[in-house]
Design a protein around this motif. Sequence first.
Motif, PDB file in Angstrom:
ATOM      1  N   ILE A  36       0.852  -1.188   0.000  1.00 43.30           N
ATOM      2  CA  ILE A  36       0.000   0.000   0.000  1.00 43.30           C
ATOM      3  C   ILE A  36       0.885   1.233   0.000  1.00 43.30           C
ATOM      4  O   ILE A  36       1.530   1.565   1.010  1.00 43.30           O
ATOM      5  N   ALA A  37       0.954   1.902  -1.118  1.00 46.49           N
ATOM      6  CA  ALA A  37       1.781   3.103  -1.236  1.00 46.49           C
ATOM      7  C   ALA A  37       0.996   4.308  -0.745  1.00 46.49           C
ATOM      8  O   ALA A  37      -0.204   4.441  -1.005  1.00 46.49           O
ATOM      9  N   VAL A  38       1.659   5.186   0.000  1.00 50.14           N
ATOM     10  CA  VAL A  38       1.005   6.397   0.490  1.00 50.14           C
ATOM     11  C   VAL A  38       1.821   7.609   0.048  1.00 50.14           C
ATOM     12  O   VAL A  38       3.044   7.543  -0.089  1.00 50.14           O
ATOM     13  N   PRO A  39       1.153   8.747  -0.169  1.00 44.40           N
ATOM     14  CA  PRO A  39       1.874   9.965  -0.569  1.00 44.40           C
ATOM     15  C   PRO A  39       2.829  10.422   0.531  1.00 44.40           C
ATOM     16  O   PRO A  39       2.696  10.050   1.703  1.00 44.40           O
ATOM     17  N   ALA A  40       3.763  11.257   0.146  1.00 42.31           N
ATOM     18  CA  ALA A  40       4.782  11.734   1.092  1.00 42.31           C
ATOM     19  C   ALA A  40       4.145  12.484   2.259  1.00 42.31           C
ATOM     20  O   ALA A  40       4.612  12.372   3.403  1.00 42.31           O
ATOM     21  N   HIS A  41       3.072  13.262   2.005  1.00 38.73           N
ATOM     22  CA  HIS A  41       2.478  14.024   3.106  1.00 38.73           C
ATOM     23  C   HIS A  41       1.801  13.105   4.118  1.00 38.73           C
ATOM     24  O   HIS A  41       1.748  13.426   5.320  1.00 38.73           O
ATOM     25  N   VAL A  42       1.302  11.948   3.684  1.00 37.98           N
ATOM     26  CA  VAL A  42       0.708  10.988   4.617  1.00 37.98           C
ATOM     27  C   VAL A  42       1.797  10.370   5.483  1.00 37.98           C
ATOM     28  O   VAL A  42       1.658  10.249   6.706  1.00 37.98           O
ATOM     29  N   GLU A  43       2.899  10.008   4.869  1.00 43.33           N
ATOM     30  CA  GLU A  43       4.022   9.452   5.627  1.00 43.33           C
ATOM     31  C   GLU A  43       4.539  10.464   6.642  1.00 43.33           C
ATOM     32  O   GLU A  43       4.815  10.114   7.800  1.00 43.33           O
ATOM     33  N   ALA A  44       4.641  11.721   6.246  1.00 49.50           N
ATOM     34  CA  ALA A  44       5.122  12.755   7.172  1.00 49.50           C
ATOM     35  C   ALA A  44       4.147  12.949   8.323  1.00 49.50           C
ATOM     36  O   ALA A  44       4.558  13.123   9.493  1.00 49.50           O
ATOM     37  N   ALA A  45       2.855  12.918   8.048  1.00 53.04           N
ATOM     38  CA  ALA A  45       1.854  13.105   9.103  1.00 53.04           C
ATOM     39  C   ALA A  45       1.877  11.953  10.093  1.00 53.04           C
ATOM     40  O   ALA A  45       1.727  12.157  11.309  1.00 53.04           O
ATOM     41  N   ILE A  46       2.072  10.746   9.597  1.00 53.44           N
ATOM     42  CA  ILE A  46       2.161   9.583  10.486  1.00 53.44           C
ATOM     43  C   ILE A  46       3.344   9.742  11.438  1.00 53.44           C
ATOM     44  O   ILE A  46       3.236   9.499  12.643  1.00 53.44           O
ATOM     45  N   ARG A  47       4.484  10.176  10.916  1.00 54.89           N
ATOM     46  CA  ARG A  47       5.677  10.321  11.760  1.00 54.89           C
ATOM     47  C   ARG A  47       5.527  11.450  12.791  1.00 54.89           C
ATOM     48  O   ARG A  47       6.120  11.395  13.867  1.00 54.89           O
ATOM     49  N   ALA A  48       4.716  12.452  12.472  1.00 57.94           N
ATOM     50  CA  ALA A  48       4.568  13.602  13.365  1.00 57.94           C
ATOM     51  C   ALA A  48       3.448  13.431  14.394  1.00 57.94           C
ATOM     52  O   ALA A  48       3.323  14.246  15.313  1.00 57.94           O
ATOM     53  N   ASN A  49       2.667  12.377  14.282  1.00 60.70           N
ATOM     54  CA  ASN A  49       1.473  12.216  15.123  1.00 60.70           C
ATOM     55  C   ASN A  49       1.825  11.563  16.459  1.00 60.70           C
ATOM     56  O   ASN A  49       1.634  10.362  16.661  1.00 60.70           O
ATOM     57  N   VAL A  50       2.320  12.356  17.385  1.00 65.57           N
ATOM     58  CA  VAL A  50       2.759  11.849  18.685  1.00 65.57           C
ATOM     59  C   VAL A  50       1.629  11.975  19.711  1.00 65.57           C
ATOM     60  O   VAL A  50       0.607  12.610  19.463  1.00 65.57           O
ATOM     61  N   ILE A  51       1.832  11.382  20.884  1.00 67.80           N
ATOM     62  CA  ILE A  51       0.871  11.458  21.985  1.00 67.80           C
ATOM     63  C   ILE A  51       1.634  11.801  23.250  1.00 67.80           C
ATOM     64  O   ILE A  51       2.778  11.341  23.440  1.00 67.80           O
ATOM     65  N   PRO A  52       1.061  12.630  24.156  1.00 71.27           N
ATOM     66  CA  PRO A  52       1.761  12.959  25.398  1.00 71.27           C
ATOM     67  C   PRO A  52       2.135  11.713  26.193  1.00 71.27           C
ATOM     68  O   PRO A  52       1.398  10.715  26.203  1.00 71.27           O
ATOM     69  N   ALA A  53       3.255  11.767  26.858  1.00 72.19           N
ATOM     70  CA  ALA A  53       3.746  10.595  27.590  1.00 72.19           C
ATOM     71  C   ALA A  53       3.137  10.460  28.978  1.00 72.19           C
ATOM     72  O   ALA A  53       3.289   9.418  29.621  1.00 72.19           O
ATOM     73  N   ASP A  54       2.441  11.490  29.469  1.00 74.11           N
ATOM     74  CA  ASP A  54       1.965  11.477  30.846  1.00 74.11           C
ATOM     75  C   ASP A  54       0.466  11.237  30.974  1.00 74.11           C
ATOM     76  O   ASP A  54      -0.146  11.580  31.980  1.00 74.11           O
ATOM     77  N   VAL A  55      -0.158  10.622  29.983  1.00 76.26           N
ATOM     78  CA  VAL A  55      -1.591  10.353  30.054  1.00 76.26           C
ATOM     79  C   VAL A  55      -1.830   9.176  30.996  1.00 76.26           C
ATOM     80  O   VAL A  55      -1.263   8.092  30.791  1.00 76.26           O
ATOM     81  N   PRO A  56      -2.657   9.341  32.032  1.00 82.65           N
ATOM     82  CA  PRO A  56      -2.878   8.228  32.970  1.00 82.65           C
ATOM     83  C   PRO A  56      -3.655   7.098  32.320  1.00 82.65           C
ATOM     84  O   PRO A  56      -4.497   7.317  31.451  1.00 82.65           O
ATOM     85  N   ALA A  57      -3.378   5.887  32.746  1.00 80.71           N
ATOM     86  CA  ALA A  57      -4.114   4.729  32.246  1.00 80.71           C
ATOM     87  C   ALA A  57      -5.538   4.759  32.795  1.00 80.71           C
ATOM     88  O   ALA A  57      -5.752   5.099  33.963  1.00 80.71           O
ATOM     89  N   PRO A  58      -6.531   4.430  31.984  1.00 81.25           N
ATOM     90  CA  PRO A  58      -7.911   4.480  32.455  1.00 81.25           C
ATOM     91  C   PRO A  58      -8.299   3.232  33.236  1.00 81.25           C
ATOM     92  O   PRO A  58      -7.597   2.211  33.204  1.00 81.25           O
ATOM     93  N   GLU A  59      -9.404   3.321  33.934  1.00 84.07           N
ATOM     94  CA  GLU A  59     -10.006   2.130  34.535  1.00 84.07           C
ATOM     95  C   GLU A  59     -10.792   1.416  33.439  1.00 84.07           C
ATOM     96  O   GLU A  59     -11.482   2.036  32.648  1.00 84.07           O
ATOM     97  N   ILE A  60     -10.689   0.089  33.401  1.00 79.58           N
ATOM     98  CA  ILE A  60     -11.262  -0.686  32.312  1.00 79.58           C
ATOM     99  C   ILE A  60     -12.217  -1.738  32.861  1.00 79.58           C
ATOM    100  O   ILE A  60     -11.904  -2.443  33.826  1.00 79.58           O
ATOM    101  N   GLN A  61     -13.380  -1.851  32.233  1.00 80.17           N
ATOM    102  CA  GLN A  61     -14.341  -2.900  32.536  1.00 80.17           C
ATOM    103  C   GLN A  61     -14.728  -3.584  31.220  1.00 80.17           C
ATOM    104  O   GLN A  61     -15.120  -2.924  30.269  1.00 80.17           O
ATOM    105  N   MET A  62     -14.617  -4.902  31.174  1.00 79.83           N
ATOM    106  CA  MET A  62     -14.957  -5.667  29.972  1.00 79.83           C
ATOM    107  C   MET A  62     -16.372  -6.226  30.137  1.00 79.83           C
ATOM    108  O   MET A  62     -16.624  -7.071  30.997  1.00 79.83           O
ATOM    109  N   LEU A  63     -17.309  -5.741  29.321  1.00 77.28           N
ATOM    110  CA  LEU A  63     -18.704  -6.160  29.439  1.00 77.28           C
ATOM    111  C   LEU A  63     -18.998  -7.468  28.708  1.00 77.28           C
ATOM    112  O   LEU A  63     -19.811  -8.276  29.176  1.00 77.28           O
ATOM    113  N   ALA A  64     -18.400  -7.668  27.567  1.00 77.70           N
ATOM    114  CA  ALA A  64     -18.656  -8.885  26.792  1.00 77.70           C
ATOM    115  C   ALA A  64     -17.438  -9.192  25.935  1.00 77.70           C
ATOM    116  O   ALA A  64     -16.763  -8.287  25.455  1.00 77.70           O
ATOM    117  N   THR A  65     -17.193 -10.483  25.740  1.00 72.47           N
ATOM    118  CA  THR A  65     -16.046 -10.942  24.962  1.00 72.47           C
ATOM    119  C   THR A  65     -16.467 -12.122  24.086  1.00 72.47           C
ATOM    120  O   THR A  65     -17.501 -12.759  24.328  1.00 72.47           O
TER     121      THR A  65
END
Length: 416
Positions: free
Chosen positions: A218-247
């Motif tokens: 799957i080939a992607v344009p250069a601007h898509v590749e650049a956006a993927i590399r720039a899409n970071v997330i803050p490192a200090d986001v707390p982990a949420p509480e999780i409840q699994m209702l159905a599996t």
Amino acid sequence: MTEEAILRALFQSALVAALPDGKFGGRLPPPPAPGGRTIVLGAGKASARMAGAFEAAWPHPCEGLLVTRYGHGAPTRSIEVVEAAHPVPDEAGMAAAERILKLARSAGPNDLVIALISGGASSLLTLPAPGLTLRDKQEVNRALLKSGAPIGEMNVVRKALSAIKGGRLAAASSPARVVTYLISDVPGDDPGVIGSGPTIPEAARPEAALAILRAYGIAVPAHVEAAIRANVIPADVPAPEIQMLATPKMALDAAADKAREFGLTPLVLGDAIEGEAREVAKAMAGIARSTAEHGVPVAPPCVLLSGGETTVTVRGKGRGGRNAEFLLALALAVGGRSGISAIACDTDGIDGSEDNAGAWFDAGLLAEARGRGVDLAAALASNDAYTAFAALSRLVVTGPTLTNVNDFRAILLRRV
């Protein structure tokens, strides 16, 4: 009972076990501090039904917004439900995601954010990362859907393209408390994979996403590749509480209990089976033949149950989702042997992009197909299982089930 009636009853028992109704009891967090809001945010094919179940259990005021697939809405009192396209996202989904992210950013330290996430959220909760357009995401998504990539790999790419998935919704909700309720549609029930984990923080993996795209050509344009590399997330986001209702496992266990009521010995082969649909079918056919001929790994009368998510590499121009393709390949591999019947359905009620949940067959399928001039082998070669099963009146049509724990497969073996 007929084979068809038993198979449909097994599927129905799995669906009931996968619904969120009544499952919030004993799993509710304390209410927010005085003056705080309860903000309900969500996405996925089951999210509207989850919202209604949450409202029924929550004895306090709440507000919120969620997005579900067209036709998968359900009644709610104070939580707004928006419908959008799946599996290829559209403008309605992007507008809903923008509003959901804005509502998350409005949460303060005294507020409680409830996230309701189920399968389908990856496509429905679509908000392009900076530098990308909706069309960019649509084109990559279409290519992934045709590539045969497993859901885990697809979701790595989807996170990399998103401004809201991969924990970014949780980051927007900070400093509010976040409690996430999940209905799993993924092998292994990994919370970070379900719906691409909008409230599950993780480090960005741009190179992994780009490697997956390259692996499937799957080939992607250069601007898509650049956006993927720039899409970071803050490192200090707390982990949420999780409840699994159905599996998927809960659904298979319910089907196993129903099988025992019919005097059948159930054998659960796994709830996380992946692979190309027609190849998985060949393996399942081998187990079915061993069971019928040698009583190994279980003696008839019995039922072989399995779940997970197969994939289809689309080569033809026919109609049919992964469950119909699996079942057609299974029927051909079993070869019309007496005493073997089977059903394969998507628990959300929609197999791929068609109007059926899946299909079923019994020992008479191949002979009936020959009599009606339906070439099953040609149908499989052109990815046209839907058309074949429709011509033989073997489709399973439920409409949207308002839940989603992935695929359900049952192979019934009776003594002959």
